[in-house]
Design a protein around this motif. Structure first.
Motif, PDB file in Angstrom:
ATOM      1  N   GLU A 162      17.927 -30.356  97.394  1.00 58.40           N
ATOM      2  CA  GLU A 162      17.474 -29.959  96.056  1.00 58.40           C
ATOM      3  C   GLU A 162      16.142 -29.209  96.130  1.00 58.40           C
TER       4      GLU A 162
ATOM      5  N   ASP B 235      15.452 -35.115  96.886  1.00 57.20           N
ATOM      6  CA  ASP B 235      16.523 -34.766  97.814  1.00 57.20           C
ATOM      7  C   ASP B 235      16.183 -33.485  98.572  1.00 57.20           C
TER       8      ASP B 235
ATOM      9  N   ASN C  68      18.152 -39.181 102.583  1.00 63.71           N
ATOM     10  CA  ASN C  68      18.454 -37.860 102.029  1.00 63.71           C
ATOM     11  C   ASN C  68      17.218 -37.109 101.544  1.00 63.71           C
ATOM     12  N   THR C  69      16.055 -37.738 101.554  1.00 60.46           N
ATOM     13  CA  THR C  69      14.873 -37.143 100.939  1.00 60.46           C
ATOM     14  C   THR C  69      14.141 -36.191 101.886  1.00 60.46           C
TER      15      THR C  69
END
Length: 224
Positions: free
Chosen positions: A210, A207, A84-85
């Motif tokens: 984000e 993330d 997810n990064t």
């Protein structure tokens, strides 16, 4: 520090390199060395403005102090990060296309070490921007990213690349670009934070969605 075989040019030489690079790049857009030379010989005022902005922002100053390089030995840890990064998304983008961060041509025509680093940084974060904006690497995707780069840095080379790229579109591609990609790219480049002042490597572990929200990045909308 960005050192090495940099070449000092007088005004006439700079103009000759710019014109020759522009013609060569139009004839063969795959010549990254010619596109780089065009960016350097026409972009000094723009790079100076980027440098001054970086000096005014803490994260920008940290980049100038540390002078991080986007090369394999410095970013290889991105391949080991959670899916997810941001770092993992960048690694997937590079790996799926068999790209190497070491393929960027060196800076040759910037007068000072600081400007040479800013020019190299602009070149090396290109694939971070591809990842964040979710743009393909075909002619349409590259042209759209050049619109964003122009919005962010006002480099003449970016505008010339868009003109040259769109001239190569067929009718279907041209319609798709100007109806879908171009309006989005204008908005996306204007509303994003100052992306040359982002220390991307320090955010690899965060993330992806984000960091997009934090930096005001809107990925290219999917076509219906």
């Amino acid at each position: 520090m960005i050192r090495g075989a940099r070449i000092r040019l007088n005004g006439w030489q700079q103009a000759a390199v710019a014109v020759g690079s522009a013609v060569g790049a139009l004839l063969d857009p795959r010549r990254a060395d010619l596109i780089a030379a065009l960016g350097e010989t026409t972009g000094k005022p723009a790079f100076e403005r980027v440098l001054e902005r970086m000096k005014r922002i803490p994260e920008g100053r940290a980049i100038l102090l540390d002078q991080p390089r986007v090369i394999s030995s410095k970013v290889e840890h991105a391949w080991d990060l959670p899916e997810n990064t941001f770092g993992a998304a960048y690694a997937k983008f590079m790996g799926s296309r068999n790209f190497s961060p070491d393929d960027r041509p060196p800076v040759r025509f910037m007068e000072t070490d600081e400007l040479a680093y800013v020019a190299m940084r602009a070149r090396e974060v290109h694939d971070f921007w591809h990842t964040l904006f979710d743009l393909p690497t075909n002619l349409i995707g590259e042209s759209a990213l050049k619109v964003i780069e122009f919005e962010q840095m006002c480099l003449p080379m970016c505008l010339m690349s868009v003109i040259g790229g769109t001239a190569r579109f067929n009718e279907k591609q041209r319609k798709l670009f100007f109806q879908h990609y171009f309006p989005w790219a204008i908005r996306a480049g204007a509303q994003a934070t100052d992306l040359m002042c982002v220390y991307y490597e320090q955010h690899f572990h965060e993330d992806l969605e984000e960091v997009r929200r934090k930096w005001g990045i809107v990925p290219v909308p999917k076509q219906a």
